[in-house]
Design a protein around this motif. Structure first.
Motif, PDB file in Angstrom:
ATOM      1  N   PHE A   1       0.844  -1.189   0.000  1.00  0.00           N
ATOM      2  CA  PHE A   1       0.000   0.000   0.000  1.00  0.00           C
ATOM      3  C   PHE A   1       0.883   1.244   0.000  1.00  0.00           C
ATOM      4  O   PHE A   1       1.912   1.261   0.680  1.00  0.00           O
ATOM      5  CB  PHE A   1      -0.882   0.036   1.257  1.00  0.00           C
TER       6      PHE A   1
ATOM      7  N   ASP B   1       1.294   7.367   1.139  1.00  0.00           N
ATOM      8  CA  ASP B   1       0.436   8.500   0.793  1.00  0.00           C
ATOM      9  C   ASP B   1      -0.604   7.979  -0.211  1.00  0.00           C
ATOM     10  O   ASP B   1      -0.247   7.551  -1.306  1.00  0.00           O
ATOM     11  CB  ASP B   1       1.310   9.603   0.164  1.00  0.00           C
ATOM     12  N   SER B   2      -1.884   7.983   0.176  1.00  0.00           N
ATOM     13  CA  SER B   2      -2.917   7.353  -0.659  1.00  0.00           C
ATOM     14  C   SER B   2      -3.019   7.979  -2.056  1.00  0.00           C
ATOM     15  O   SER B   2      -3.486   7.345  -2.996  1.00  0.00           O
ATOM     16  CB  SER B   2      -4.273   7.415   0.030  1.00  0.00           C
ATOM     17  N   SER B   3      -2.538   9.205  -2.221  1.00  0.00           N
ATOM     18  CA  SER B   3      -2.600   9.849  -3.541  1.00  0.00           C
ATOM     19  C   SER B   3      -1.604   9.222  -4.527  1.00  0.00           C
ATOM     20  O   SER B   3      -1.658   9.470  -5.724  1.00  0.00           O
ATOM     21  CB  SER B   3      -2.333  11.348  -3.416  1.00  0.00           C
TER      22      SER B   3
ATOM     23  N   PHE C   1      -1.390   6.109  -5.272  1.00  0.00           N
ATOM     24  CA  PHE C   1      -1.892   4.789  -5.702  1.00  0.00           C
ATOM     25  C   PHE C   1      -1.669   4.554  -7.203  1.00  0.00           C
ATOM     26  O   PHE C   1      -1.207   3.488  -7.611  1.00  0.00           O
ATOM     27  CB  PHE C   1      -3.377   4.655  -5.357  1.00  0.00           C
TER      28      PHE C   1
ATOM     29  N   THR D   1      -8.415  -3.561  -1.227  1.00  0.00           N
ATOM     30  CA  THR D   1      -8.647  -2.404  -0.357  1.00  0.00           C
ATOM     31  C   THR D   1      -8.583  -2.849   1.092  1.00  0.00           C
ATOM     32  O   THR D   1      -8.890  -4.001   1.411  1.00  0.00           O
ATOM     33  CB  THR D   1     -10.020  -1.756  -0.621  1.00  0.00           C
TER      34      THR D   1
ATOM     35  N   GLY E   1      -6.341   1.771   3.040  1.00  0.00           N
ATOM     36  CA  GLY E   1      -6.850   2.331   1.784  1.00  0.00           C
ATOM     37  C   GLY E   1      -6.655   1.383   0.611  1.00  0.00           C
ATOM     38  O   GLY E   1      -6.689   0.171   0.751  1.00  0.00           O
TER      39      GLY E   1
END
Length: 599
Positions: A303, A306-308, A310, A333, A338
């Protein structure tokens, strides 16, 4: 066209660190493959990680021209292979392209587990094997004793063994002569329809997919229309060449030769390793047997921190997959982490290498979840489900029984550490199958659940034997076991990235160890944090991280005690509310460190 009797195709096989890549360097140097100023250590290991770790990850091939003592010039096609068990599939396909092998054994360390595994692979494909005793310049080298050990353990004739030092270059001329005299030339007919074995393929930003082939029969020429036999796809050959070790363009590849071609192929997935390549207009009658595809055995979630990031991670993983067919992935997920990917690897080193390449080459910070294996869930309604992620476990009332993968492990260990290794294998639910002695070393055969070794077994084995044990394994099948899912709750919330499958007999020990480890790893907050281990909703272990205490009464000097009481009550109410809504930050290193068990 080179006479077939003047070609030798061979692989260099050995255990980790026994000197394969250094020997390849000396052979390149002695045959003039590169000028002295172009030489560097481990010249074939061209990946930054390979150089840094001092290991070979990808098998590499090179063509050398050697003028033998009889005055004839021979074409030598050398393949340098990895030694680590995680990259055994690289060795497997390299051996299929050759007729012989140089078995390199460290003259001070002797026969190790991976030496045996690689030799047996070479024997399976009917290779002629030349034993080479390396590092004879070391004070601890005992070539006579090690030669006897090779004869006793493997059963190879060591009367033709060659003593060398790949570092200093001593004995390299004898190795080259042995390749000519002891290894057989390839067989093949130039007038037959084209039949070539697809050995490897990788993606090049400028050329598209580059395909490494070994020609069995017929000829491969520029402009020829070829067919991939397994997919039935046709392509036009753009470019033909060989590695010397630099790229060199050639007009044709004849029987027995190893080289590469490009044909405007867009994706590596279109070129299956082990496939047969033939002429589209005059295809061959039968396909080559090829090799078994590499099966991932370890799975874990990757993962972005930083989810941005992805989409960047998706692109990075897709690009790595282009050059590594054994690496698999699918999106998943997680409530805690996230969006990410569930990835399959051949082992923990493979996982580590991929993770490090993503972080370095693509500059993405990652969170890695606990590695797990594939479990077979046999449901009460008769169907069987493959479970890759413990977080996906269905309701236990619907499950009849669970099967887990087992392995057959071979461990070579000096006598002095035997007790410690036996104890380690017993604590990991191992069953002893066999024990043999070779001089002062024991060879143990153990059946072990893959789940128990996948995480830190190798590290533990190295530490209890002070680094003297060597370890190799093969998958042996699935067995039913009393397995349960252990969930970890932090502040009342389940952290699915820390869910693991454990054997019922070890639930309490593992639960307590996990909670105690997390108590050390999670920093204190302004409120109390309970850490709990639960099985089927029942709490089996608990630790509490005490709250950070802020002195709210510091500003009160004397006066009525109710002033202090009021401030403390307000603080208590605030902490209660904070505990209800406050978010606990679990540091990234906690996810992996928490799972390392101290036996």
């Amino acid at each position: 066209m080179t006479d077939l009797s003047k070609i030798r195709n061979f692989a260099i096989i050995a255990h980790i660190d026994h000197g394969k890549s250094t020997l390849a360097d000396r052979l390149i140097q002695h045959t003039g493959g590169l000028a002295a100023r172009e030489m560097s250590e481990q010249v074939l290991d061209n990946m930054e990680l390979e150089r840094e770790r001092g290991i070979t990850i990808k098998a590499q091939t090179v063509r050398l021209d050697y003028k033998a003592a009889d005055g004839a010039t021979y074409q030598l096609n050398l393949i340098d292979t990895p030694g680590h068990v995680d990259f055994a599939y690289e060795v497997n396909r390299s051996l299929a392209a050759c007729e012989g092998s140089l078995l390199v054994v460290d003259a001070s360390q002797g026969v190790e587990a991976q030496t045996l595994a690689n030799v047996y692979q070479a024997i399976d494909v009917n290779h002629e094997i030349v034993p080479v005793l390396n590092k004879i310049d070391l004070p601890a080298a005992e070539p006579d004793r090690i030669g006897k050990q090779i004869k006793d353990v493997i059963g190879l004739d060591v009367s033709n063994a060659i003593n060398i030092s790949a570092k200093t270059g001593q004995g390299i001329d004898e190795v080259l002569e042995a390749i000519i005299t002891q290894l057989p030339p390839p067989q093949g007919r130039a007038d037959a329809p084209l039949k070539a074995l697809l050995v490897d393929s990788w993606y090049d930003a400028y050329l598209g997919v580059v395909v490494l082939v070994r020609i069995i029969d017929g000829e491969l020429k520029k402009g020829q229309k070829i067919r991939m036999m397994s997919t039935g796809m046709d392509y036009l050959v753009d470019q033909l060449g060989v590695f010397r070790p630099k790229h060199e363009t050639v007009a044709r590849l004849a029987p027995g030769e190893i080289g590469f071609f490009t044909a405007a192929i867009k994706e590596v997935a279109d070129t299956r390793v082990g496939d047969t390549i033939s002429d589209a207009r005059r295809p061959c009658d039968d396909m080559l047997s090829g090799f078994k595809p590499a099966q991932p055995v370890v799975f874990c979630g990757l993962f972005p921190l930083d989810s941005s990031a992805f989409e960047d991670l998706r692109e990075a993983i897709a690009r790595l997959r282009l050059n590594d067919a054994s690496f698999t992935y699918e999106t998943e997920t997680s409530a805690a982490l996230g969006f990410g990917f569930r990835c399959g690897f051949l082992g923990l080193l493979h996982l580590e290498i991929i993770r490090e390449r993503i972080e370095r080459e693509f500059n993405i910070d990652l969170i890695t979840t606990a590695p797990s294996v594939i479990y077979h869930l046999h449901m009460r309604d008769g169907q069987m489900i493959d479970m890759h992620n413990p977080a996906d476990m269905p309701d236990v009332t619907k499950i009849d029984h669970i099967e887990e993968p087992w392995i057959k492990a071979s461990i070579l260990v000096p006598d002095d550490y035997m007790g410690a290794v036996l104890k380690l294998c017993e604590t990991r639910r191992g069953r002893q199958l066999n024990i043999n002695y070779v001089g002062t070393r024991a060879m143990l055969d153990y059946a072990l659940p893959l789940n128990e070794i996948v995480f830190d077994f190798y590290d533990r084995l190295k530490s209890v034997t002070k680094g003297y044990a060597s370890f190799d394994y093969t998958l042996s099948g699935y067995e039913a076991g009393e397995l349960v899912k252990m969930s970890i709750l932090v502040n009342g919330e389940t952290v699915d990235a820390l869910s693991t499958i454990v054997h019922r007999s070890q639930t309490e020990i593992r639960g307590r160890a996990m909670c105690a480890r997390l108590k050390e790893l999670i920093p204190r907050h302004l409120f109390k944090i309970p850490i709990q281990a639960a099985i089927n909703g029942k709490i089996i272990a608990r630790e509490t991280i005490s709250a950070l205490r802020k002195d709210v009464t510091a500003k009160c000097y004397g006066g009525d005690a109710t002033r202090k009481r009021k401030l403390l009550d307000r603080q208590r109410a605030g902490k209660k509310k904070m505990r209800q809504f406050g978010k606990v930050d679990i540091p990234q290193n906690a996810f992996i460190a928490a799972l390392k068990m101290d036996d």
